[in-house]
Every structure is written in structure tokens, then in C-alpha cells.
Design a protein around this motif. Structure first.
Motif, PDB file in Angstrom:
ATOM      1  N   PHE A   3      -5.168  -4.706  -0.912  1.00  0.00           N
ATOM      2  CA  PHE A   3      -4.884  -4.518   0.514  1.00  0.00           C
ATOM      3  C   PHE A   3      -3.843  -3.427   0.723  1.00  0.00           C
ATOM      4  CE2 PHE A   3      -2.229  -5.684   4.180  1.00  0.00           C
ATOM      5  CZ  PHE A   3      -3.161  -5.512   5.182  1.00  0.00           C
ATOM      6  N   LEU A   4      -2.815  -3.417  -0.111  1.00  0.00           N
ATOM      7  CA  LEU A   4      -1.725  -2.453   0.071  1.00  0.00           C
ATOM      8  C   LEU A   4      -2.128  -1.022  -0.277  1.00  0.00           C
ATOM      9  CD1 LEU A   4       1.283  -4.563  -1.219  1.00  0.00           C
ATOM     10  CD2 LEU A   4       0.601  -4.112   1.145  1.00  0.00           C
ATOM     11  N   SER A   5      -3.179  -0.848  -1.075  1.00  0.00           N
ATOM     12  CA  SER A   5      -3.610   0.517  -1.384  1.00  0.00           C
ATOM     13  C   SER A   5      -4.191   1.199  -0.145  1.00  0.00           C
ATOM     14  CB  SER A   5      -4.623   0.524  -2.526  1.00  0.00           C
ATOM     15  OG  SER A   5      -5.829  -0.078  -2.131  1.00  0.00           O
ATOM     16  N   SER A   6      -4.569   0.430   0.859  1.00  0.00           N
ATOM     17  CA  SER A   6      -5.053   1.016   2.111  1.00  0.00           C
ATOM     18  C   SER A   6      -3.967   1.850   2.776  1.00  0.00           C
ATOM     19  CB  SER A   6      -5.513  -0.081   3.067  1.00  0.00           C
ATOM     20  OG  SER A   6      -6.545  -0.827   2.498  1.00  0.00           O
ATOM     21  N   PHE A   7      -2.720   1.421   2.624  1.00  0.00           N
ATOM     22  CA  PHE A   7      -1.612   2.211   3.158  1.00  0.00           C
ATOM     23  C   PHE A   7      -1.528   3.569   2.455  1.00  0.00           C
ATOM     24  CE2 PHE A   7      -0.083  -2.119   4.195  1.00  0.00           C
ATOM     25  CZ  PHE A   7       0.092  -1.958   5.559  1.00  0.00           C
ATOM     26  N   ASP A   8      -1.721   3.551   1.140  1.00  0.00           N
ATOM     27  CA  ASP A   8      -1.681   4.798   0.376  1.00  0.00           C
ATOM     28  C   ASP A   8      -2.815   5.738   0.773  1.00  0.00           C
ATOM     29  OD1 ASP A   8       0.570   4.040  -1.109  1.00  0.00           O
ATOM     30  OD2 ASP A   8      -0.679   2.985  -2.574  1.00  0.00           O
ATOM     31  N   MET A 134      -3.567  -1.814   9.726  1.00  0.00           N
ATOM     32  CA  MET A 134      -3.301  -2.523   8.464  1.00  0.00           C
ATOM     33  C   MET A 134      -1.931  -3.196   8.499  1.00  0.00           C
ATOM     34  SD  MET A 134      -4.916   0.076   5.676  1.00  0.00           S
ATOM     35  CE  MET A 134      -4.412   1.582   6.499  1.00  0.00           C
ATOM     36  N   LYS A 135      -0.961  -2.523   9.105  1.00  0.00           N
ATOM     37  CA  LYS A 135       0.376  -3.103   9.228  1.00  0.00           C
ATOM     38  C   LYS A 135       0.323  -4.371  10.076  1.00  0.00           C
ATOM     39  CE  LYS A 135       3.519  -1.123  11.793  1.00  0.00           C
ATOM     40  NZ  LYS A 135       4.516  -0.194  12.332  1.00  0.00           N
ATOM     41  N   LEU A 136      -0.447  -4.336  11.168  1.00  0.00           N
ATOM     42  CA  LEU A 136      -0.589  -5.506  12.029  1.00  0.00           C
ATOM     43  C   LEU A 136      -1.275  -6.654  11.288  1.00  0.00           C
ATOM     44  CD1 LEU A 136      -0.217  -6.708  14.859  1.00  0.00           C
ATOM     45  CD2 LEU A 136      -2.444  -5.744  15.454  1.00  0.00           C
ATOM     46  N   MET A 137      -2.305  -6.319  10.499  1.00  0.00           N
ATOM     47  CA  MET A 137      -2.981  -7.361   9.715  1.00  0.00           C
ATOM     48  C   MET A 137      -2.033  -7.998   8.702  1.00  0.00           C
ATOM     49  SD  MET A 137      -6.880  -6.147   8.993  1.00  0.00           S
ATOM     50  CE  MET A 137      -6.539  -4.480   8.491  1.00  0.00           C
ATOM     51  N   ALA A 138      -1.193  -7.182   8.080  1.00  0.00           N
ATOM     52  CA  ALA A 138      -0.225  -7.704   7.118  1.00  0.00           C
ATOM     53  C   ALA A 138       0.781  -8.614   7.816  1.00  0.00           C
ATOM     54  CB  ALA A 138       0.489  -6.559   6.404  1.00  0.00           C
ATOM     55  N   GLN A 139       1.239  -8.229   8.988  1.00  0.00           N
ATOM     56  CA  GLN A 139       2.173  -9.067   9.751  1.00  0.00           C
ATOM     57  C   GLN A 139       1.519 -10.388  10.144  1.00  0.00           C
ATOM     58  OE1 GLN A 139       3.241  -6.406  12.915  1.00  0.00           O
ATOM     59  NE2 GLN A 139       5.020  -5.595  11.827  1.00  0.00           N
ATOM     60  N   LYS A 140       0.257 -10.331  10.572  1.00  0.00           N
ATOM     61  CA  LYS A 140      -0.452 -11.569  10.948  1.00  0.00           C
ATOM     62  C   LYS A 140      -0.643 -12.470   9.745  1.00  0.00           C
ATOM     63  CE  LYS A 140      -1.034 -10.686  15.290  1.00  0.00           C
ATOM     64  NZ  LYS A 140      -0.302 -11.423  16.300  1.00  0.00           N
ATOM     65  N   ALA A 141      -0.928 -11.873   8.575  1.00  0.00           N
ATOM     66  CA  ALA A 141      -1.092 -12.677   7.371  1.00  0.00           C
ATOM     67  C   ALA A 141       0.206 -13.360   6.985  1.00  0.00           C
ATOM     68  CB  ALA A 141      -1.586 -11.781   6.223  1.00  0.00           C
ATOM     69  N   LEU A 142       1.316 -12.663   7.186  1.00  0.00           N
ATOM     70  CA  LEU A 142       2.616 -13.290   6.914  1.00  0.00           C
ATOM     71  C   LEU A 142       2.917 -14.402   7.908  1.00  0.00           C
ATOM     72  CD1 LEU A 142       4.740 -10.156   5.978  1.00  0.00           C
ATOM     73  CD2 LEU A 142       3.943 -11.955   4.449  1.00  0.00           C
ATOM     74  N   ASP A 143       2.496 -14.229   9.164  1.00  0.00           N
ATOM     75  CA  ASP A 143       2.711 -15.256  10.185  1.00  0.00           C
ATOM     76  C   ASP A 143       1.907 -16.524   9.865  1.00  0.00           C
ATOM     77  OD1 ASP A 143       4.449 -13.638  11.541  1.00  0.00           O
ATOM     78  OD2 ASP A 143       2.976 -12.996  13.056  1.00  0.00           O
ATOM     79  N   ILE A 144       0.720 -16.339   9.283  1.00  0.00           N
ATOM     80  CA  ILE A 144      -0.101 -17.491   8.928  1.00  0.00           C
ATOM     81  C   ILE A 144       0.592 -18.331   7.863  1.00  0.00           C
ATOM     82  CG2 ILE A 144      -2.263 -18.175   7.760  1.00  0.00           C
ATOM     83  CD1 ILE A 144      -3.582 -15.766   9.136  1.00  0.00           C
ATOM     84  N   GLY A 145       1.319 -17.679   6.989  1.00  0.00           N
ATOM     85  CA  GLY A 145       2.017 -18.392   5.914  1.00  0.00           C
ATOM     86  C   GLY A 145       3.234 -19.165   6.343  1.00  0.00           C
TER      87      GLY A 145
END
Length: 146
Positions: A3-8, A134-145
């Protein structure tokens, strides 16, 4: 591909498009340059882009151990000069005029450079949009946790 390689990948696109915009600006600023440091008339420059293919999981895993992993994206491979003909302009008073009074002018088309600059700007904006998504998806994934 992680997932993080999408940022790259988005970052590589933004870097390449910034280079394209820089070259378009350089071409525009030298549209009337008849003498360069190398002595000749300025020639239009172009950016050559190349895909950086994403590697398979096995190749990526092995290369991560050596820190040589390819995450995908795009890169600038070279900047080439346009070899189209320069065009003569009659100006006998110009210091670079030949015996007949013609000055060889750069092969830069301002309209084409403007369009290239606009295209690079739009592609840069598209990469920013993908990066923010992608940043928003990462934030939402952290919120789910939570």
C-alpha cells in the motif's frame, strides 16, 4: 505491491512532471536565444520518460534485503535536444546575422511549449489527487483500528 509503495509511485510521477514543466519553462525563456554557452543557437529540449515497472513479490522481497527494490512509477531517463531545423529570420542588424543578414532562430514553438507546460501541470495535479486519496485511505484504515 504494498500500500505504501503507492505513495512512491505518485511521488515519482510528480518529480517527472516537475522536470517536464522546468524544461518547458526553459524552452520558453530561450525562445529568442541565438547564442548559448556552447556557441550555437539554442535548441528546444525534450524530456524522455520511462516506466519503472513494479517487481514481483519474490523479486521485491529479495531485493528489499539488499535495498534495491523497484516500486514502480516513472523516471526521467534523459533530456534530449530537438534536432528539427532552426529557422532563419532576416535581421541584418543582429550581431549573430550571417553574410546575407539572416539570423538562425531557435526551433521553439511557444504554443507547443505552453501546451506541454499545461499538460505537465495537469498530470502533476492528478498525481497529487491520487496521493491525497491514498493518504485519506490510510487515515481511514487507522481510524478503523481504534
Amino acid at each position: 505491491m504494498s500500500f505504501l509503495s503507492s505513495f512512491d509511485i505518485s511521488a515519482s510521477g510528480m518529480t517527472a512532471e516537475r522536470q517536464r514543466l522546468d524544461i518547458a519553462a526553459e524552452n520558453i525563456s530561450n525562445a529568442e536565444t541565438t547564442r548559448t554557452a556552447s556557441g550555437g543557437t539554442y535548441r528546444r529540449k525534450m524530456v524522455v520518460l520511462e516506466e519503472v515497472p513494479a517487481t514481483s513479490f519474490r523479486t521485491r522481497f529479495n531485493s528489499l534485503l539488499n535495498r534495491t527494490a523497484s516500486k514502480g512509477g516513472v523516471k526521467v531517463t534523459e533530456i534530449v535536444e530537438d534536432q528539427r531545423d532552426l529557422y532563419p529570420v532576416y535581421n541584418p542588424d543582429h550581431p549573430d546575422a550571417n553574410e546575407e543578414g539572416y539570423v538562425m532562430m531557435p526551433n521553439v514553438d511557444l504554443v507547443k511549449e505552453t501546451i506541454d507546460g499545461m499538460s505537465a501541470t495537469r498530470a502533476y495535479e492528478a498525481n497529487i489527487t491520487a496521493f491525497n486519496a491514498m493518504k485519506l485511505m490510510a487515515q481511514k484504515a487507522l481510524d478503523i483500528g481504534k
